[in-house]
Design an enzyme around this catalytic site. Structure first.
Site, PDB file in Angstrom:
ATOM      1  N   LYS A  40      -0.469  -7.103  -3.332  1.00  0.00           N
ATOM      2  CA  LYS A  40      -1.122  -8.008  -4.252  1.00  0.00           C
ATOM      3  C   LYS A  40      -0.737  -7.714  -5.701  1.00  0.00           C
ATOM      4  O   LYS A  40      -0.928  -8.545  -6.584  1.00  0.00           O
ATOM      5  CB  LYS A  40      -2.655  -7.843  -4.153  1.00  0.00           C
ATOM      6  CG  LYS A  40      -3.202  -7.986  -2.782  1.00  0.00           C
ATOM      7  CD  LYS A  40      -4.708  -7.612  -2.800  1.00  0.00           C
ATOM      8  CE  LYS A  40      -5.159  -7.340  -1.395  1.00  0.00           C
ATOM      9  NZ  LYS A  40      -5.981  -6.146  -1.293  1.00  0.00           N
ATOM     10  N   GLY A  41      -0.219  -6.506  -5.955  1.00  0.00           N
ATOM     11  CA  GLY A  41      -0.025  -6.067  -7.330  1.00  0.00           C
ATOM     12  C   GLY A  41       0.908  -6.933  -8.154  1.00  0.00           C
ATOM     13  O   GLY A  41       0.780  -7.006  -9.375  1.00  0.00           O
TER      14      GLY A  41
ATOM     15  N   GLU B 196       8.672  -7.245  -8.000  1.00  0.00           N
ATOM     16  CA  GLU B 196       7.700  -6.175  -7.766  1.00  0.00           C
ATOM     17  C   GLU B 196       7.019  -5.770  -9.071  1.00  0.00           C
ATOM     18  O   GLU B 196       7.646  -5.808 -10.134  1.00  0.00           O
ATOM     19  CB  GLU B 196       8.400  -4.944  -7.183  1.00  0.00           C
ATOM     20  CG  GLU B 196       8.360  -4.863  -5.674  1.00  0.00           C
ATOM     21  CD  GLU B 196       6.979  -4.471  -5.123  1.00  0.00           C
ATOM     22  OE1 GLU B 196       5.959  -4.655  -5.812  1.00  0.00           O
ATOM     23  OE2 GLU B 196       6.937  -3.974  -3.993  1.00  0.00           O
ATOM     24  N   ASP B 197       5.766  -5.346  -8.980  1.00  0.00           N
ATOM     25  CA  ASP B 197       5.090  -4.850 -10.173  1.00  0.00           C
ATOM     26  C   ASP B 197       5.568  -3.442 -10.528  1.00  0.00           C
ATOM     27  O   ASP B 197       5.823  -3.131 -11.677  1.00  0.00           O
ATOM     28  CB  ASP B 197       3.560  -4.878 -10.003  1.00  0.00           C
ATOM     29  CG  ASP B 197       3.100  -4.198  -8.721  1.00  0.00           C
ATOM     30  OD1 ASP B 197       3.918  -4.040  -7.792  1.00  0.00           O
ATOM     31  OD2 ASP B 197       1.918  -3.833  -8.631  1.00  0.00           O
TER      32      ASP B 197
ATOM     33  N   ASP C  52       7.884   3.012  -7.242  1.00  0.00           N
ATOM     34  CA  ASP C  52       7.381   4.375  -7.355  1.00  0.00           C
ATOM     35  C   ASP C  52       8.299   5.272  -6.519  1.00  0.00           C
ATOM     36  O   ASP C  52       9.368   5.663  -6.969  1.00  0.00           O
ATOM     37  CB  ASP C  52       5.932   4.327  -6.827  1.00  0.00           C
ATOM     38  CG  ASP C  52       5.116   5.544  -7.183  1.00  0.00           C
ATOM     39  OD1 ASP C  52       5.690   6.527  -7.640  1.00  0.00           O
ATOM     40  OD2 ASP C  52       3.889   5.523  -6.981  1.00  0.00           O
TER      41      ASP C  52
ATOM     42  N   LYS D 185       8.906   3.851 -12.132  1.00  0.00           N
ATOM     43  CA  LYS D 185       8.401   5.222 -12.290  1.00  0.00           C
ATOM     44  C   LYS D 185       9.409   6.163 -11.630  1.00  0.00           C
ATOM     45  O   LYS D 185       9.227   6.613 -10.501  1.00  0.00           O
ATOM     46  CB  LYS D 185       7.029   5.329 -11.624  1.00  0.00           C
ATOM     47  CG  LYS D 185       6.175   6.465 -12.115  1.00  0.00           C
ATOM     48  CD  LYS D 185       4.928   6.610 -11.253  1.00  0.00           C
ATOM     49  CE  LYS D 185       3.690   6.075 -11.919  1.00  0.00           C
ATOM     50  NZ  LYS D 185       2.477   6.379 -11.126  1.00  0.00           N
TER      51      LYS D 185
ATOM     52  N   PHE E 174      -1.237   7.847 -13.707  1.00  0.00           N
ATOM     53  CA  PHE E 174      -1.925   6.847 -12.885  1.00  0.00           C
ATOM     54  C   PHE E 174      -2.144   5.581 -13.705  1.00  0.00           C
ATOM     55  O   PHE E 174      -3.026   5.517 -14.555  1.00  0.00           O
ATOM     56  CB  PHE E 174      -3.263   7.419 -12.408  1.00  0.00           C
ATOM     57  CG  PHE E 174      -3.704   6.793 -11.127  1.00  0.00           C
ATOM     58  CD1 PHE E 174      -3.741   7.518  -9.953  1.00  0.00           C
ATOM     59  CD2 PHE E 174      -4.043   5.442 -11.083  1.00  0.00           C
ATOM     60  CE1 PHE E 174      -4.111   6.917  -8.764  1.00  0.00           C
ATOM     61  CE2 PHE E 174      -4.406   4.834  -9.905  1.00  0.00           C
ATOM     62  CZ  PHE E 174      -4.438   5.574  -8.740  1.00  0.00           C
ATOM     63  N   VAL E 175      -1.319   4.573 -13.472  1.00  0.00           N
ATOM     64  CA  VAL E 175      -1.391   3.360 -14.284  1.00  0.00           C
ATOM     65  C   VAL E 175      -2.133   2.239 -13.559  1.00  0.00           C
ATOM     66  O   VAL E 175      -2.006   2.076 -12.346  1.00  0.00           O
ATOM     67  CB  VAL E 175       0.000   2.877 -14.749  1.00  0.00           C
ATOM     68  CG1 VAL E 175       0.573   3.818 -15.797  1.00  0.00           C
ATOM     69  CG2 VAL E 175       0.974   2.754 -13.591  1.00  0.00           C
TER      70      VAL E 175
ATOM     71  N   ASP F 259      -3.817  -1.607  -9.359  1.00  0.00           N
ATOM     72  CA  ASP F 259      -5.229  -1.304  -9.089  1.00  0.00           C
ATOM     73  C   ASP F 259      -5.486   0.191  -8.936  1.00  0.00           C
ATOM     74  O   ASP F 259      -4.580   0.986  -8.741  1.00  0.00           O
ATOM     75  CB  ASP F 259      -5.651  -1.975  -7.781  1.00  0.00           C
ATOM     76  CG  ASP F 259      -5.066  -1.275  -6.557  1.00  0.00           C
ATOM     77  OD1 ASP F 259      -3.825  -1.104  -6.507  1.00  0.00           O
ATOM     78  OD2 ASP F 259      -5.839  -0.859  -5.668  1.00  0.00           O
TER      79      ASP F 259
ATOM     80  N   ARG G  12      -7.133  -4.767 -11.568  1.00  0.00           N
ATOM     81  CA  ARG G  12      -5.921  -5.599 -11.530  1.00  0.00           C
ATOM     82  C   ARG G  12      -5.938  -6.661 -12.632  1.00  0.00           C
ATOM     83  O   ARG G  12      -4.902  -7.142 -13.056  1.00  0.00           O
ATOM     84  CB  ARG G  12      -5.807  -6.319 -10.178  1.00  0.00           C
ATOM     85  CG  ARG G  12      -5.593  -5.400  -8.980  1.00  0.00           C
ATOM     86  CD  ARG G  12      -5.219  -6.234  -7.778  1.00  0.00           C
ATOM     87  NE  ARG G  12      -5.369  -5.548  -6.501  1.00  0.00           N
ATOM     88  CZ  ARG G  12      -4.422  -4.795  -5.936  1.00  0.00           C
ATOM     89  NH1 ARG G  12      -3.284  -4.611  -6.545  1.00  0.00           N
ATOM     90  NH2 ARG G  12      -4.638  -4.230  -4.755  1.00  0.00           N
TER      91      ARG G  12
END
Ligand code: PRP
Length: 190
Positions: free
Chosen positions: A48-49, A105-106, A109, A137, A158-159, A165, A171
């Site tokens: 969902k990000g 993509e948001d 990682d 990241k 931690f973003v 989220d 969000r």
């Protein structure tokens, strides 16, 4: 941990302001438009990000395009995480064979989600497939991913916000910020 009624109180630091994100999304949209002018594009985003980024980016791209949405979940747990196994909760709703696909993509990682998705989507015979990620990241990368369009590099913190989220909350923040440790750490026991 329950989020504060004013979610901004749970944010220690703003990394990217709403204005910085807007300007970057416009810049990415212009680059993508230039690269795909004369063609057609299929944007595939991963719920969902990526939802806010996808919604803003598609309106900055000035070529005919289709969108499709997938939802995946990783299996979690150390052993399965390193295997990069991903479960598809929602698949594409239309074929992509012969199409130029841009995966939106948001954040990237470890890279495991995209590594799986790239293999999966390449198996559907698109004409081309590229990747656009708002946030990268690199400190946490486990597998190399060829990212064609990157918005920002972020540190290993931690973003949250702009789609990202913690516990499904935050969000809808319009900026990207770092969560205060108190917002995700359990209070210490007496
Ligand atoms: C995030 C993000 C990517 C993935 C990246 O999704 O949207 O899909 O993690 O991580 P990776 O590079 O380590 O694989 P998440 O699983 O948090 O789901 P969400 O988009 O629903 O928040």
């Amino acid at each position: 941990m329950k989020p504060s009624p004013d979610m901004k109180q749970d944010v220690a630091e703003i990394l990217l302001t709403e204005e910085e994100i807007r300007a970057k999304v416009a810049e990415l949209g212009a680059r993508i438009t230039a690269d795909y002018t004369g063609g057609e594009l299929t944007l595939v985003s991963v719920l969902k990000g990526s939802l806010p980024f996808m919604a803003d980016l598609m309106r900055q791209i000035d070529v005919p395009l289709r969108i499709d949405l997938m939802e995946v979940s990783s299996y979690g747990g150390a052993a399965t995480e390193s295997s990069g196994l991903v479960r598809i909760l929602k698949d594409l709703s239309a074929p992509i064979d012969g199409r130029d696909v841009l995966l939106v993509e948001d954040i990237i990682d470890t890279g495991l989600t995209l590594n799986y998705l790239l293999r999966y989507l390449r198996g559907k015979n698109p004409r081309s497939i590229k990747i656009c990620a708002l946030l990268n990241k690199p400190a946490r990368r486990l597998v190399e991913i060829p990212i064609d369009y990157i918005g920002f590099e972020v540190p290993d913190r931690f973003v949250v916000g702009y789609g990202l989220d913690y516990g499904e909350v935050y969000r809808n923040l319009r900026f990207v910020g770092v969560l205060r440790p108190e917002a995700y750490e359990e209070p210490s026991q007496p």
